[in-house]
Design a protein around this motif. Structure first.
Motif, PDB file in Angstrom:
ATOM      1  N   VAL A 231       2.817  -0.771 -57.384  1.00 43.96           N
ATOM      2  CA  VAL A 231       3.940  -1.709 -57.385  1.00 43.96           C
ATOM      3  C   VAL A 231       3.576  -2.878 -58.289  1.00 43.96           C
ATOM      4  O   VAL A 231       2.515  -3.483 -58.113  1.00 43.96           O
ATOM      5  N   PRO A 232       4.408  -3.203 -59.284  1.00 47.32           N
ATOM      6  CA  PRO A 232       4.088  -4.332 -60.164  1.00 47.32           C
ATOM      7  C   PRO A 232       3.915  -5.626 -59.374  1.00 47.32           C
ATOM      8  O   PRO A 232       4.591  -5.868 -58.384  1.00 47.32           O
ATOM      9  N   ARG A 233       2.985  -6.449 -59.789  1.00 48.14           N
ATOM     10  CA  ARG A 233       2.758  -7.736 -59.144  1.00 48.14           C
ATOM     11  C   ARG A 233       2.476  -8.780 -60.219  1.00 48.14           C
ATOM     12  O   ARG A 233       2.097  -8.437 -61.347  1.00 48.14           O
ATOM     13  N   PRO A 234       2.643 -10.058 -59.899  1.00 48.12           N
ATOM     14  CA  PRO A 234       2.384 -11.106 -60.897  1.00 48.12           C
ATOM     15  C   PRO A 234       0.923 -11.091 -61.338  1.00 48.12           C
ATOM     16  O   PRO A 234       0.011 -10.866 -60.542  1.00 48.12           O
ATOM     17  N   TYR A 235       0.702 -11.298 -62.614  1.00 47.27           N
ATOM     18  CA  TYR A 235      -0.634 -11.364 -63.188  1.00 47.27           C
ATOM     19  C   TYR A 235      -1.242 -12.723 -62.880  1.00 47.27           C
ATOM     20  O   TYR A 235      -0.639 -13.758 -63.145  1.00 47.27           O
ATOM     21  N   ASN A 236      -2.418 -12.739 -62.271  1.00 45.14           N
ATOM     22  CA  ASN A 236      -3.102 -13.975 -61.928  1.00 45.14           C
ATOM     23  C   ASN A 236      -4.446 -14.001 -62.650  1.00 45.14           C
ATOM     24  O   ASN A 236      -5.412 -13.389 -62.195  1.00 45.14           O
ATOM     25  N   PRO A 237      -4.534 -14.709 -63.789  1.00 42.30           N
ATOM     26  CA  PRO A 237      -5.776 -14.668 -64.581  1.00 42.30           C
ATOM     27  C   PRO A 237      -7.003 -15.101 -63.805  1.00 42.30           C
ATOM     28  O   PRO A 237      -8.086 -14.566 -64.013  1.00 42.30           O
ATOM     29  N   ALA A 238      -6.853 -16.073 -62.904  1.00 40.42           N
ATOM     30  CA  ALA A 238      -8.014 -16.567 -62.169  1.00 40.42           C
ATOM     31  C   ALA A 238      -8.600 -15.490 -61.264  1.00 40.42           C
ATOM     32  O   ALA A 238      -9.815 -15.410 -61.073  1.00 40.42           O
ATOM     33  N   ASP A 239      -7.749 -14.642 -60.705  1.00 36.80           N
ATOM     34  CA  ASP A 239      -8.203 -13.621 -59.767  1.00 36.80           C
ATOM     35  C   ASP A 239      -8.421 -12.261 -60.416  1.00 36.80           C
ATOM     36  O   ASP A 239      -9.154 -11.427 -59.869  1.00 36.80           O
TER      37      ASP A 239
END
Length: 274
Positions: A231-239
């Motif tokens: 399922v697509p999810r928001p990209y979180n660069p920090a994590d």
């Protein structure tokens, strides 16, 4: 004077942003400044950063858009959600001790909506702002992440030409072939190092400490490949990003289609080394 730091500024910014940088001295006002923009855009057609001495031991950086930047702003407004997240994370990575504001907007949810966009940052140094180390600091800590964020929103890519050896016509002969290889986004690497340092998350190798000036070899690993998401999810660069040395990065990808996790690779190393 800051006008004499042109080569230093260009080197710092091109290495950090992955884009061609143009710099010009601006002697307007009481103290000279440097104006900075992307080399493939005329100054009035894109984002412009300005660095100017501030007080006795500080610098002030501002980022605005030129009078004819409408096309670039329109392009920025169509940036993907992942590009926006990375751009915001780059700006957010600026040290909390540096005062950063964006006129009329929250630092957590800013966007470039029109030509009135203005970001301002001020920082103080231990010594004179005219020293090389002070100019390098303001470049690395402020201008690089800000211009890298703009490069991400605009959509700059890095294309590197490399020569590959094709099948030889006869034994010992080499038939060279030149191809274009699309490099991984250098701004992902920049952000990953700013957030997590330059030490491998698996084996603990610190390349700059081990290899000195030849140690800029840390690589960026996406913990969860986008292709594996059910399922697509928001990209979180920090994590979602971690620094790995080339050996460990190659090792995690020896399992396909799902790479080894960092903890799994650590466990494999423990077993292999007793």
């Amino acid at each position: 004077m800051i006008a004499g730091k042109r080569d230093l500024i260009v080197r710092e910014l091109e290495e950090g942003t992955g884009a061609t940088i143009a710099v010009e001295s601006d002697k307007g006002g009481l103290r000279s400044a440097m104006r900075i923009w992307f080399g493939d855009l005329d100054e009035p057609h894109g984002p412009i950063a300005e660095i100017r001495p501030h007080g006795l031991r500080g610098h002030k950086v501002s980022l605005t858009f030129g009078n004819y930047a409408g096309a670039v702003i329109h392009q920025i407004k169509s940036a993907s959600g992942e590009d926006v997240q990375l751009a915001r994370a780059l700006v957010d990575s600026i040290d909390d001790e540096i005062a950063v504001t964006i006129a009329g907007q929250s630092m957590n949810n800013w966007s470039v909506n029109d030509g009135s966009f203005q970001l301002t940052a001020t920082l103080r140094h231990d010594g004179s702002p005219d020293e090389d180390r002070a100019v390098s600091r303001v470049c690395r800590e402020v201008i690089v992440p800000v211009m890298a964020a703009m490069a991400e929103l605009i959509g700059y890519e890095v294309i590197v030409e490399e020569t590959l050896a094709d099948e030889p016509l006869i034994e010992g002969a080499i038939k060279p072939a030149t191809v274009n290889r699309r490099e991984r986004n250098p701004r992902n690497r920049l952000l990953c190092i700013r957030l997590h340092g330059e030490v491998c998350a698996v084996c603990g190798l610190d390349p700059p400490r081990r290899y000195g000036n030849a140690g800029s070899i840390i690589e960026v690993h996406h913990l969860e490949p986008l292709s594996s998401l059910a399922v697509p999810r928001p990209y979180n660069p920090a994590d979602d990003l971690r620094p790995l040395c080339p050996n460990c990065h190659r090792a995690v990808h020896t399992r396909r289609p799902v790479p080894w996790s960092i903890d799994e690779l650590k466990d494999l190393m423990v077993v292999a080394n007793g």
